[in-house]
Each structure stands twice: as structure tokens, then as C-alpha cells.
Design a protein around this motif. Structure first.
Motif, mmCIF file in Angstrom:
data_model
loop_
_atom_site.group_PDB
_atom_site.id
_atom_site.type_symbol
_atom_site.label_atom_id
_atom_site.label_comp_id
_atom_site.label_asym_id
_atom_site.label_seq_id
_atom_site.Cartn_x
_atom_site.Cartn_y
_atom_site.Cartn_z
ATOM 1 N N LYS A 137 -46.751 -19.959 47.443
ATOM 2 C CA LYS A 137 -47.091 -21.039 46.506
ATOM 3 C C LYS A 137 -48.608 -21.154 46.357
ATOM 4 O O LYS A 137 -49.123 -21.347 45.257
ATOM 5 N N GLU A 138 -49.311 -21.041 47.490
ATOM 6 C CA GLU A 138 -50.770 -21.120 47.442
ATOM 7 C C GLU A 138 -51.341 -20.005 46.575
ATOM 8 O O GLU A 138 -52.221 -20.214 45.743
ATOM 9 N N ARG A 141 -50.514 -20.679 42.884
ATOM 10 C CA ARG A 141 -51.362 -21.765 42.373
ATOM 11 C C ARG A 141 -52.780 -21.249 42.145
ATOM 12 O O ARG A 141 -53.438 -21.642 41.187
ATOM 13 N N ILE A 144 -52.830 -19.514 38.906
ATOM 14 C CA ILE A 144 -52.793 -20.476 37.798
ATOM 15 C C ILE A 144 -54.198 -21.041 37.574
ATOM 16 O O ILE A 144 -54.679 -21.135 36.442
ATOM 17 N N PRO A 291 -48.424 -31.605 37.348
ATOM 18 C CA PRO A 291 -48.096 -30.349 36.666
ATOM 19 C C PRO A 291 -46.759 -30.351 35.913
ATOM 20 O O PRO A 291 -46.431 -29.351 35.292
ATOM 21 N N TYR A 383 -43.278 -22.141 38.809
ATOM 22 C CA TYR A 383 -44.643 -21.646 39.009
ATOM 23 C C TYR A 383 -44.957 -20.470 38.086
ATOM 24 O O TYR A 383 -46.047 -20.366 37.545
ATOM 25 N N TRP A 387 -45.263 -22.613 34.442
ATOM 26 C CA TRP A 387 -46.634 -23.083 34.565
ATOM 27 C C TRP A 387 -47.629 -21.969 34.233
ATOM 28 O O TRP A 387 -48.431 -22.076 33.306
#
Lengths: 605, 355
Positions: A137-138, A141, A144, A291, A383, A387
Motif C-alpha cells: 500500500k505504501e 500510494r 500515486i 481519497p 488503489y 485512484w
């Protein structure tokens, strides 16, 4: 065309080489790269139309959403984890539609050689799944943040002072191609991360589904899915936020602004003029948007799949209904406790029927593994496809706006009718022109090409792509092909022997209902849906959640028992049949249809 | 002294009341609705045979028949049947049956069904080898049909079967079940595992309009339904064109076979609610016996006096028989999977297996 002797022609599908050009769109090949075209040898292999991701003809730029994902997926299965029975997925484009095939490994010795590598590698990920997912996830992100930070050069008349006085030395035109290339590179990296854990996730599903099919030959995939599905899925968050905003509007007494057919911009400016209550709502709205409104109205495979943030139409179509439901006390609340209870009851019910303790222990292990991977398999979409991808397309559109300002394109969106290599050419042209002080030549080159492509895409929309091409496959070894696309021996059989009156698909959610069909080819038509209609669409993407409260049943062209639409439909207790192949072609809006979610059939009445 | 007649609710030992009688008694005691009735016990049969074949010569001649000698079998069994049907009954037996029948009502219509001691066991299914008579009325007719049930032991098929298995004729015995006729709207069979795949997580139901005899006799292709025991979902549903319907004619007129009214032919014979109610009863019976069951059921007309005041589907269901499923029980399946050192090893083993 001569067929392989073991597979009689009458048992196979139309061959790729037998597909002709659609009249009026004979030049479709100009939109796509040479390596996406069917080759003569491709007639020997089985291909199926990926209508799940590509339900409509693919614009030239959007072909990147097959080019990039398939190089990432194949790298993951063939080269990174070394899945024993499968290499990667190949894709071909014909008449604007994407066909795919998985390359199986059939030689037992080769499978064994690959298994020796796969074991420790896959084992490492499964054993450290949750901590790896946190790190994942890190990283995503981070990607992104990077895609959002990319600057589209503005090409000033003169460079600003700092370029000189900080001795940067590099002028803005350089960054045209560098930053455009960065967008593509980040998109590719995102896809590598997308598949990083996903194929292993599907692998865990396949194992448990096969166990259940062996132990309980009559169990439906949807029932297995109910044992696996978790409750805390972030794909529900955008819809939950919308419900909360509807409730807040009522609590604050500003609900009168949310009426059927309201326009987002008007509502927002009216709220700004409503004093503290309006401002409080706007504040909550701003918080929810980031988000959660980065959810795509599609599933991220077309540039026109905008996020709620990009186009507030979808959330503002849903809000009046939620406001009314909340005021009437009929708001559908996910019965999470009940869902959890059902999940445990079903799992323990089947477990009890197993004869031996050994089988029960194996069942526990396999189900446990599925539940471990489930959150990633569901949540990665937010994600990645939502996103990141909506931010990516907006950044590309910003390059389009620049090209439009510089006279190369008529409007920003025209950039999506150029292949990414052509965009790179246009940027090189612009770079030279800006530096030389001359107009770019693209303005005389591209508009005619773009006009022809827009016309061809319209023509290609009316083509009905066959669900599959080529001979029947020897083996369906790819976990994603089974779990995501729902392509099984049964499905292939129903494609081969279509019932003229009945469409067959995957029974995704139980129940039988009759009602009026609403066929939506495109997610942007979402506002046309009326209460109590049956949604018929190429694929139900997660962000369609707001309409699930409105519809009676859902039917899609493609999808498997663990596709998001299936999971959501089961939660709503609403009949759903996914993976029918061609329901959107055979059903017209207004027809009365019967959806049988028990048997997986749809019939026009 | 042996009881010649046993009330259904206290029918217990298969050695006394036969398999069908014992099973119905057990169902009744387990709280499952069965049509009221009684069992003419093995003791009654023994008393009758004592009168017919006191020296055992008849039975010895049957036992001496060679398996493949069809003409001899036909000749000897015809004689045996004639003697069983014709010989006078011991008066105590006749009186007991007549009294038990009178207790069911004023000359009510009943079903007279054989209940062999060898029948209904997991080991050897005698299914269909003995007779069932539907719509019998009047004490003398009941007595006659009891004897015809006994005589059915000497059908060519039954005798051939016993000879093939080398069974002793002397220990042969049969009870007879006498139950009030039901007037079902629909009837059929159900299995607490899939007869097709052996799956224990489903109940498979087959049914048709009217009496289940249409289905058992193969007169119709029944509707079939599959329902998950775990989720209650109806996962299989095949509605057939049911061309014929068997219905029972009151006052001893037996069973009529007629064309199904056009409006019903292709209509499902059960509602979803009724399917679920049947499945729930099937599960209860299976849980009671502890092994998968093969069940005959009937769904009564709402207007049936026997179901007066009944409203729910479950209240209108009666069972006519339940016995252990034998086909899949006889198969031994290897375990589907065994636990592994790590959960992930299951994935490795599936993907690593040679295809």
C-alpha cells in the motif's frame, strides 16, 4: 484454414484469420501497434474476448491499458513467481476489441522444473502476506503521489530566471517527452505492483474452489465465494461515504437541495450560500472526496472512465435517492453482522459434512488462505484501477490540453485518439517547434487522423465480437482466467452451443426475478437507470454500487463468481448472473426478462 | 403369544414388522408425519403359513429350484401364490386385522404394502420386488390384499432373487403395512444426497402431480429440484412435461391413470416454499438416522381432511417411507485432501501437479 487434426473444425470457434474488417472501419489497424495483430499461427490457439475489461472498441491511446497490464501480468506469472502450469497472457486486437489467451505449460518435466522455483517464492508471499500488503500500500500510494506531482511543461515564451541563476541549464521543452515518458513508466510500475500479489491471490482461490468442487460436486461458485468474502472491503467506502453525506444533509437541514436530476455545480454553489450548515456539509464533502471519490465510474481501462472527483455526475445522481431513503427510513444498510454470521454458518455447515478430520483440517487451511488474500484481491482495485489510473488519465489529458493550446489538437480529449508512441512524436514535434520558434507541424498532420479514428470507433461499436476464437483449449491452467474471467469448460461449451432463447452465465447471486431490462453499454449512461429495473451491462464495476440499491437484479456479459459485482450482489441479496457473453447484445432496454440467479440463466419473456 | 397386528406408532423391530413397517414406526416416533395405520406382523404371516404349509413341503420345493430354470420357477411359484391367496386365514389373524382396520374409520380407503424383513436394508435393496396396493376399502378386501402381499413373496422375480443369493425359504417372512390412503396434490421421492454426484450437501427431490406411483412406475418424467442443505438455495430446477397423473379413486376403486390437464403438464408440481419444507424434513430424517436417506413423500391437498387446519407447507407433508441410501453408501471415495505443513503448500501442490 486447415485445423489441427485432433480438434475438428466443427467443435471449435471461428478462427482469428476468418474475421473480416468491419465495413467503414477497414483502417482500424492504424490505431494499434503492430504487435497487437493476429498472426497466421494464432489460428492454432484458443482466444477469448476480454469484454470484462474492454467492453467497447478501444481508442488508440487506451490500448495502453492492454499493452501495459499484460506485460506486467505475464512477467509476474511466467518470470517472477514462475507459476508452474502457466506462462503469461497474450493479447491481440481485432476490430478494436481485445482478445486474450493464456500460454499454458503442458510438459510435466517443465512444470516440475518451474514448481521447484515457484514453491519457495510463492510460499514467502503467502507466509508474509499481511506485512507485505502493508508495504504494498505504501509503495502504491507513493506511485500515486508521483503521478499527481508530474508537471506538464507550460512552454513559456522565455525560461524563468531560476533556470539561469540556479544554473539548471535544461529548458522546458526537454520535459515534454521526459515527463510524458514518466507517466507511462509510473503506469507500468503500478501494473507490476497490481499483479505482484494478485495472481497468488487467485491461486489461493482456485485451490479452495477446486477442493469444494471435489468434496461437494454440486456446490455453486457463489456459495464458495460466500465462505471467502470478507466484510471490510474498501471498495464499499465510496458508497458508504455517499450515504453518510446524504444523512449529514438531512441532519443539517440542507437536504432540499438534493433533488432528482440536480446538477452538482448548482448544488455546491447553493450550499456555499447556505451559511454554516452549507459550509459544514461542504467541509465533510471535501474530506470524503480525498481519497474516496477517486473511485472510477468504470474500472479504469478507458480514458473516459472518470473518477467521481473528475465528474460529480454519478455521486450527485445517487445522493437524492439516498437522501430520500434516509428520510423515509428505508436506507439500505449493509447487514454486516448478518453477513459475517452467514459466512461462518455456511463454512461450518460444509465443514461438518466432510467425512474425515484430515479433510476438515485441509478445508481450514485452504479457506484460511483465501480469507487471508481476500482483502488484497478486493482492495487493490481501489488503489490501482481507480485512484492511480484516474490520476494517470487526467495527467495525459493535461498533455492533451497543452497540445490543444499549441494548435496540434482541436481539444484536449483528442490526445486519446493517438497511440502513446504518436503522442511522443507530437511532443517531439512541439519541442522542436517551440525551440525553433516555428509552429508545430502536427496541427496539419493529426486532425484528419483523429477524425477518421473517431468515425471508425463509432462504426466498430456496432460489431458483435465472437466470445471466443480458435480451437477448444487443451487446458485452462491460468488462475486469473478461471477466477476473474470465469472461463471454464462449461462456459466454453455454452459459447459453442448458444440456446436461442436463453442466455447462460455464472450464477453469481441466488434468486429469481422478472423485470424490465435497462441495457447500459457505457458507465456514463448510469443516470438513465430507473428504480426497480434490471441492469444489463458489459461488466458491473465496483463504483456502480450506488445503483445496486435501485435495481432488482444485475446481468453482465462477463465476470466470475469472485468478480466484484458478484460479491456485491450477494451482499444485497439480489439475483445476479454474470459472464453471459452477450446479454448486452441480445437484450434491449424495455424488454421484460427473467433473471435466474440460482441456475445462472437469463431469458427474454 | 405373538401380536398379529402392531399399531404403526409402536412398530419397532424389523424382525416383527418388516423394514418398511419399522421405518414408518420410527419416523412416527421421531415426530415425522406418516399416514395413520398398522402393521400385520411377521407373526401373522407365520401363523398363516403354518396353516397353508404346515409341513414346509411347499417352501422346500421353492428352495430346491435351480437359479436358471425359469419354467420350473414359473410353475412352482404360481402354485405357491395360489395357495397363499386361496387358503383360509387363521381366524385370530383375520379378527385382529379386521379390528385394526375398523379402528381407522368406517371402511376407509387404505394402502396395503408389503414390508419384507429383508427389505429396506443398506445391504440388499429389495426395492420394487414386493407389491403395494392403493385404494383398498372394506375389511374383506383388506384381508385379500394382505394375502396378495404375502403371495408376492413368490413372484418369479423375488424367488429368482432369493435363489441367486441362496437364501433360506424357511426363515422367509413378511409383514404388511396398512395405512390410510393419502390424496396428494403431488408426491415423489427425495434423497439426502445427490443421486447423480453423491454430494452430501444437497437434497435432491423428484416429484409429480398426484400419487407418487406415476413416478415409481416410470409413467412420467418427474420434476426435479436440488436444494442446498447449507444455504437453502434451490440450485437445480428441471420442470418436466408430466403427461400422466395417477389419482386414487375413493371407496375401493383403486387408482386411475389419466392425462394431466394441459395447464398443469409443464407447471412445477412444487412451490419453492414446499421444496424448502420437504428439504427440511429430509434433513431431520437424515439426522435422525445418521446416514443419507432415500425417502418417499406426499404433499397433501390443502382441502384434505387429514390436514384440517393445516396452513404451512410442512404441515401438509407426509412421508411414506424412508430407508438408507444404498448406491453411494456402497462406494468408498478417497479423501479429497489432507492437511499440509503450510497452508500455502496446497497452492504449490495444485499448480505443481502434472496435468
Amino acid at each position: 484454414m486447415e485445423q489441427d487434426g485432433s480438434i475438428p473444425d466443427k467443435q471449435g470457434f471461428l478462427l482469428p484469420s476468418q474475421i473480416g474488417d468491419v465495413p467503414g472501419a477497414e483502417n482500424w489497424r492504424s490505431m494499434y501497434q503492430y504487435f497487437t495483430r493476429f498472426q497466421p499461427d494464432d489460428d492454432k490457439r484458443f482466444w477469448f474476448y476480454n469484454s470484462m475489461h474492454f467492453p467497447e472498441p478501444v481508442p488508440a491511446f487506451d490500448s495502453i491499458t492492454s499493452e501495459i497490464p499484460y506485460q506486467a501480468i505475464g512477467a509476474n506469472t511466467a518470470r517472477l513467481f514462475v507459476f508452474p502450469p502457466t506462462l503469461g497472457i497474450e493479447h491481440r486486437i481485432v476490430n478494436g476489441r481485445v482478445y486474450i489467451t493464456a500460454n499454458p505449460v503442458l510438459d510435466p518435466a517443465e512444470i516440475g522444473r518451474r514448481a521447484a522455483v515457484f514453491g519457495p517464492r510463492a510460499g514467502y508471499y503467502y507466509e508474509n502476506w499481511n506485512s507485505l500488503y502493508e508495504g504494498w500500500k505504501e509503495r502504491v500510494r507513493g506511485l500515486i503521489a508521483q503521478i499527481e506531482a508530474i508537471e506538464v511543461p507550460s512552454l513559456p515564451e522565455w525560461e524563468e530566471d531560476a533556470v539561469v541563476f540556479e544554473s539548471r541549464g535544461v529548458a522546458q521543452n526537454h520535459y515534454l517527452q521526459e515527463n510524458f515518458a514518466k507517466c507511462l513508466a509510473l503506469y507500468s510500475k503500478m501494473w507490476h505492483h497490481h499483479t505482484e500479489m494478485l495472481m497468488l491471490g487467485y491461486g489461493a482461490y482456485v485451490v479452495f474452489f477446486e477442493f469444494c468442487a471435489a468434496a461437494f460436486p454440486e456446490i455453486s461458485d457463489q456459495t464458495v465465494g460466500r465462505m471467502v468474502a470478507g466484510i471490510d472491503v474498501i471498495m464499499y467506502r465510496p458508497d458508504d461515504e455517499l450515504r453518510a453525506l446524504a444523512r449529514l444533509a438531512v441532519d443539517l437541514g440542507v437536504h432540499d437541495l438534493f433533488t432528482e436530476g440536480c446538477v452538482a455545480a448548482d448544488v455546491l454553489s447553493a450550499l456555499a450560500a447556505r451559511g454554516p450548515a452549507g459550509l459544514e456539509w461542504l467541509d465533510a464533502f471535501a474530506k470524503a472526496r480525498d481519497p474516496w471519490f477517486h473511485v472510477s465510474t468504470g474500472d479504469g481501462f478507458y480514458h473516459h472512465h472518470l473518477s467521481w472527483n473528475d465528474d460529480l455526475t454519478v455521486p450527485f445522481t445517487a445522493l437524492p435517492g439516498y437522501v430520500a431513503a434516509f428520510r423515509a427510513g428505508t436506507m439500505h444498510v449493509r447487514p454486516t453482522a448478518q453477513l459475517m454470521e452467514d459466512r461462518e454458518r455456511i463454512a461450518s455447515g460444509y465443514r461438518e459434512l466432510l467425512t474425515t478430520d484430515d479433510e476438515k483440517a485441509a478445508f481450514d487451511q485452504m479457506l484460511g488462505l483465501c480469507r487471508l488474500v481476500f482483502p488484497f484481491v478486493e482492495d487493490h482495485k481501489f488503489y490501482c484501477e481507480h485512484w492511480f489510473t484516474t490520476r494517470f488519465f487526467q495527467k495525459i489529458k493535461a498533455f492533451g490540453a497543452l497540445l490543444a493550446r499549441e494548435g496540434v489538437l482541436a481539444e484536449a480529449d483528442d490526445i486519446f485518439h493517438l497511440h502513446h508512441t504518436e503522442v511522443d512524436q507530437a511532443l517531439a514535434d512541439l519541442s522542436l517547434a517551440w525551440s525553433a520558434g516555428s509552429p508545430p507541424l502536427g496541427g496539419a498532420h493529426f486532425p484528419a487522423i483523429i477524425a477518421e479514428r473517431k468515425r471508425m470507433l463509432k462504426v466498430l461499436r456496432d460489431w458483435s465480437p465472437p466470445p471466443a476464437l480458435g480451437p477448444i483449449p487443451e487446458g485452462l491452467n491460468d488462475p486469473a482466467v478461471r477466477m476473474l474471467w470465469g472461463v471454464t469448460a462449461d462456459r466454453i461449451n455454452s459459447w459453442l452451443h448458444p440456446d436461442p432463447e436463453e442466455m447462460r452465465g455464472v450464477p453469481a447471486s441466488a434468486g429469481v426475478v422478472e423485470g424490465v431490462a435497462r441495457v447500459l453499454q457505457d458507465v456514463n449512461e448510469i443516470g438513465e437507470l430507473r428504480e426497480g429495473e434490471i441492469l444489463v451491462c458489459p461488466v458491473t464495476a465496483p463504483s456502480w454500487a450506488p445503483v445496486f440499491g435501485k435495481i432488482k437484479a444485475a446481468v453482465s456479459d462477463i465476470g466470475g463468481a469472485m468478480s466484484h459485482a458478484a460479491i456485491v450482489a450477494r451482499e444485497y441479496g439480489m439475483p445476479a448472473v454474470v459472464g453471459t457473453g452477450d446479454a448486452t447484445k441480445r437484450i434491449r432496454t424495455g424488454m421484460r426478462i427473467r433473471v435466474d440467479g440460482d441456475r445462472g440463466t437469463v431469458r427474454v419473456l | 403369544m405373538t401380536e398379529f397386528v402392531v399399531p404403526l406408532a409402536s412398530a419397532g423391530s424389523p424382525a416383527d414388522v418388516g423394514g418398511k413397517g419399522a421405518s414408518l414406526g420410527e419416523l412416527a416416533r421421531a415426530g415425522v408425519a406418516v399416514p395413520p395405520g398398522f402393521v400385520v406382523s411377521v407373526g401373522a404371516f407365520a401363523a398363516a403359513m403354518e396353516a397353508i404349509d404346515g409341513d414346509g413341503a411347499l417352501r422346500a420345493s421353492v428352495e430346491a429350484l435351480p437359479v436358471g430354470d425359469l419354467p420350473s420357477i414359473a410353475r412352482v411359484t404360481a402354485l405357491a401364490r395360489e395357495r397363499v391367496v386361496a387358503a383360509p386365514l387363521p381366524s385370530a389373524v383375520a379378527a385382529a386385522i379386521t379390528a385394526a382396520y375398523a379402528a381407522l374409520g368406517a371402511d376407509p380407503d387404505v394402502a396395503v404394502r408389503s414390508s419384507a424383513t429383508m427389505e429396506d436394508s443398506s445391504a440388499a435393496s429389495f426395492a420394487g420386488l414386493q407389491d403395494t396396493y392403493l385404494g383398498v376399502a372394506g375389511a374383506s378386501s383388506v384381508l385379500g390384499h394382505v394375502r396378495r402381499c404375502w403371495a408376492s413373496l413368490y413372484n418369479d422375480e423375488s424367488v429368482t432373487y432369493r435363489r441367486r443369493l441362496g437364501m433360506s425359504e424357511g426363515s422367509l417372512a413378511m409383514a404388511v403395512v396398512v395405512q390410510l390412503m393419502v390424496r396428494p396434490r403431488a408426491a415423489g421421492v427425495m434423497f439426502t444426497r445427490s443421486p447423480v454426484s453423491g454430494d452430501r450437501s444437497v437434497v435432491a427431490i423428484e416429484g409429480t402431480w398426484g400419487l407418487g406411483s406415476a413416478l415409481v412406475a416410470g409413467d412420467v418424467t418427474p420434476d426435479s429440484f436440488v436444494i442446498s442443505k447449507i444455504t437453502g438455495e434451490i440450485t437445480g430446477r428441471r420442470v418436466s412435461d408430466k403427461g400422466r397423473v395417477h389419482s386414487f379413486l375413493p371407496n375401493g376403486h383403486g387408482v386411475s391413470v389419466t392425462d394431466t390437464p394441459a395447464s398443469l403438464r409443464e407447471a412445477p408440481c412444487l412451490t419453492d416454499d414446499e421444496i424448502r419444507a420437504l428439504a427440511a424434513i429430509a434433513r431431520r430424517v437424515e439426522a435422525h438416522y445418521g446416514v443419507p436417506q432415500d425417502i418417499e413423500w406426499a404433499l397433501l391437498e390443502e382441502a384434505d381432511p387429514g390436514a384440517a387446519g393445516a396452513s404451512s407447507s410442512a404441515d401438509r407433508i407426509v412421508l411414506l417411507q424412508s430407508r438408507p441410501e444404498t448406491v453411494w453408501a456402497a462406494r468408498t471415495a478417497p479423501p479429497v485432501a489432507a492437511p499440509k505443513a503450510r497452508a500455502a503448500d496446497h497452492v504449490l501442490s495444485l499448480f505443481g501437479k502434472h496435468l
